[in-house]
Scaffold this motif. Structure first.
Motif, mmCIF file in Angstrom:
data_model
loop_
_atom_site.group_PDB
_atom_site.id
_atom_site.type_symbol
_atom_site.label_atom_id
_atom_site.label_comp_id
_atom_site.label_asym_id
_atom_site.label_seq_id
_atom_site.Cartn_x
_atom_site.Cartn_y
_atom_site.Cartn_z
ATOM 1 N N GLY A 5 15.490 7.067 59.445
ATOM 2 C CA GLY A 5 16.794 6.468 59.699
ATOM 3 C C GLY A 5 17.078 5.220 58.882
ATOM 4 N N TRP A 6 16.166 4.864 58.005
ATOM 5 C CA TRP A 6 16.346 3.691 57.172
ATOM 6 C C TRP A 6 16.914 4.080 55.815
ATOM 7 N N ASP A 7 17.809 3.239 55.298
ATOM 8 C CA ASP A 7 18.325 3.397 53.936
ATOM 9 C C ASP A 7 17.391 2.619 53.012
ATOM 10 N N LEU A 8 16.277 3.237 52.642
ATOM 11 C CA LEU A 8 15.293 2.588 51.791
ATOM 12 C C LEU A 8 15.775 2.593 50.342
ATOM 13 N N LYS A 9 15.363 1.579 49.591
ATOM 14 C CA LYS A 9 15.877 1.382 48.226
ATOM 15 C C LYS A 9 14.775 1.518 47.186
ATOM 16 N N GLY A 10 15.200 1.818 45.976
ATOM 17 C CA GLY A 10 14.319 1.834 44.816
ATOM 18 C C GLY A 10 15.022 1.120 43.674
ATOM 19 N N ALA A 11 14.255 0.802 42.646
ATOM 20 C CA ALA A 11 14.800 0.058 41.513
ATOM 21 C C ALA A 11 15.642 0.957 40.618
ATOM 22 N N GLY A 12 16.818 0.478 40.264
ATOM 23 C CA GLY A 12 17.682 1.152 39.295
ATOM 24 C C GLY A 12 17.627 0.396 37.972
ATOM 25 N N PHE A 13 18.745 0.333 37.278
ATOM 26 C CA PHE A 13 18.804 -0.357 35.991
ATOM 27 C C PHE A 13 18.880 -1.869 36.171
ATOM 28 N N LYS A 14 18.308 -2.589 35.213
ATOM 29 C CA LYS A 14 18.390 -4.050 35.169
ATOM 30 C C LYS A 14 19.432 -4.425 34.112
ATOM 31 N N SER A 15 19.982 -5.601 34.262
ATOM 32 C CA SER A 15 20.884 -6.117 33.228
ATOM 33 C C SER A 15 20.631 -7.612 33.061
ATOM 34 N N MET A 16 21.090 -8.136 31.926
ATOM 35 C CA MET A 16 20.874 -9.549 31.630
ATOM 36 C C MET A 16 22.041 -10.073 30.816
ATOM 37 N N ASP A 17 22.470 -11.266 31.171
ATOM 38 C CA ASP A 17 23.419 -11.968 30.324
ATOM 39 C C ASP A 17 23.071 -13.450 30.326
ATOM 40 N N LEU A 18 23.762 -14.166 29.504
ATOM 41 C CA LEU A 18 23.537 -15.589 29.301
ATOM 42 C C LEU A 18 24.902 -16.223 29.126
ATOM 43 N N GLN A 19 25.129 -17.349 29.787
ATOM 44 C CA GLN A 19 26.393 -18.059 29.634
ATOM 45 C C GLN A 19 26.097 -19.526 29.378
ATOM 46 N N PHE A 20 26.858 -20.121 28.477
ATOM 47 C CA PHE A 20 26.698 -21.542 28.208
ATOM 48 C C PHE A 20 27.932 -22.095 27.528
ATOM 49 N N GLY A 21 28.153 -23.377 27.743
ATOM 50 C CA GLY A 21 29.169 -24.091 26.999
ATOM 51 C C GLY A 21 28.558 -24.540 25.685
ATOM 52 N N TYR A 22 29.375 -24.624 24.657
ATOM 53 C CA TYR A 22 28.885 -25.055 23.356
ATOM 54 C C TYR A 22 29.826 -26.115 22.810
ATOM 55 N N LEU A 23 29.294 -27.310 22.551
ATOM 56 C CA LEU A 23 30.076 -28.418 22.020
ATOM 57 C C LEU A 23 30.308 -28.208 20.532
ATOM 58 N N TYR A 24 31.562 -28.113 20.159
ATOM 59 C CA TYR A 24 31.948 -27.826 18.771
ATOM 60 C C TYR A 24 31.751 -29.036 17.879
ATOM 61 N N GLU A 25 31.183 -28.793 16.711
ATOM 62 C CA GLU A 25 31.129 -29.780 15.624
ATOM 63 C C GLU A 25 31.592 -29.076 14.358
ATOM 64 N N THR A 26 32.285 -29.804 13.492
ATOM 65 C CA THR A 26 32.707 -29.194 12.231
ATOM 66 C C THR A 26 31.480 -28.854 11.400
ATOM 67 N N GLU A 27 31.606 -27.855 10.556
ATOM 68 C CA GLU A 27 30.526 -27.398 9.672
ATOM 69 C C GLU A 27 29.245 -27.073 10.441
ATOM 70 N N ASP A 28 29.386 -26.436 11.603
ATOM 71 C CA ASP A 28 28.277 -26.122 12.503
ATOM 72 C C ASP A 28 27.761 -24.716 12.218
ATOM 73 N N THR A 29 26.533 -24.601 11.706
ATOM 74 C CA THR A 29 25.981 -23.285 11.352
ATOM 75 C C THR A 29 25.629 -22.454 12.582
ATOM 76 N N VAL A 30 25.265 -23.099 13.698
ATOM 77 C CA VAL A 30 24.957 -22.346 14.917
ATOM 78 C C VAL A 30 26.232 -21.720 15.462
ATOM 79 N N LEU A 31 27.318 -22.481 15.483
ATOM 80 C CA LEU A 31 28.586 -21.913 15.942
ATOM 81 C C LEU A 31 29.014 -20.765 15.041
ATOM 82 N N ALA A 32 28.798 -20.890 13.745
ATOM 83 C CA ALA A 32 29.128 -19.808 12.816
ATOM 84 C C ALA A 32 28.310 -18.558 13.138
ATOM 85 N N MET A 33 27.041 -18.721 13.487
ATOM 86 C CA MET A 33 26.194 -17.593 13.862
ATOM 87 C C MET A 33 26.709 -16.937 15.146
ATOM 88 N N LEU A 34 27.095 -17.745 16.132
ATOM 89 C CA LEU A 34 27.624 -17.205 17.392
ATOM 90 C C LEU A 34 28.944 -16.476 17.157
#
Length: 173
Positions: A54-83
């Protein structure tokens, strides 16, 4: 044994060329702010059967991953260009979300000669959101979202993985 608390300002968001997956050379994303991984999730699937009592037992399905962040803009920024390139051209980037520095500089408060480990997620990612904000009393920022991406390197599918970077604080510091 109790360790010291990890303070957010001491954590590191790093990127690396995806071609260096096996032995990455991490570059700190210095203008990142408020890094979070709210989408590290695992779907749970129902495994109900008459034998489950009578129990609704569970098993593992798919995993997912994301990443969120703020990025402070600077002119001539190579990291921002990569993003931006990742967003515009679907370029895959290696990311690591670490609880300390990966560059051999020991965490503050660690005594010289002490061993320490830096840990966190390493994954292949693609920028999926790239909105900008221009608040009157703040620096211009981008609100970046990165999703784990499918990428094969030399025929091997690169899956998100938990990494531990072992180090020892240099006694000369």
């Amino acid at each position: 044994m109790s360790g010291n608390p990890v303070i957010g300002k001491d954590c590191v968001l790093a990127s690396f060329p995806i071609s260096g997956w096996a032995s990455p050379v991490y570059s700190t994303v210095e203008n990142a702010k408020n890094v979070s991984q709210p989408g590290v999730t695992k779907n749970m699937i129902s495994l109900m059967a008459r034998s489950s009592g009578g129990w609704d037992l569970k098993g593992a399905g798919f995993k997912s991953m994301d990443l969120q962040f703020g990025y402070l803009y600077e002119t001539e920024d190579t990291v921002l260009a990569m993003l931006r390139d990742s967003y515009v051209n679907d370029t895959i980037i290696g990311f690591a979300v670490l609880d300390g520095p990966s560059d051999g500089v020991h965490p503050e408060g660690t005594d010289a000669g002490d061993a320490y480990d830096v840990e966190g997620w390493k994954f292949a990612g693609m920028v999926s959101e790239f909105p900008t904000g221009e608040e009157l009393e703040e620096g211009k920022t981008y609100d970046i979202k990165v999703d784990a991406a499918r990428y094969k390197l030399s025929g091997t599918l690169l899956l998100p993985t938990w990494v531990t970077i072992a180090g020892t604080v240099d006694a000369g510091e």
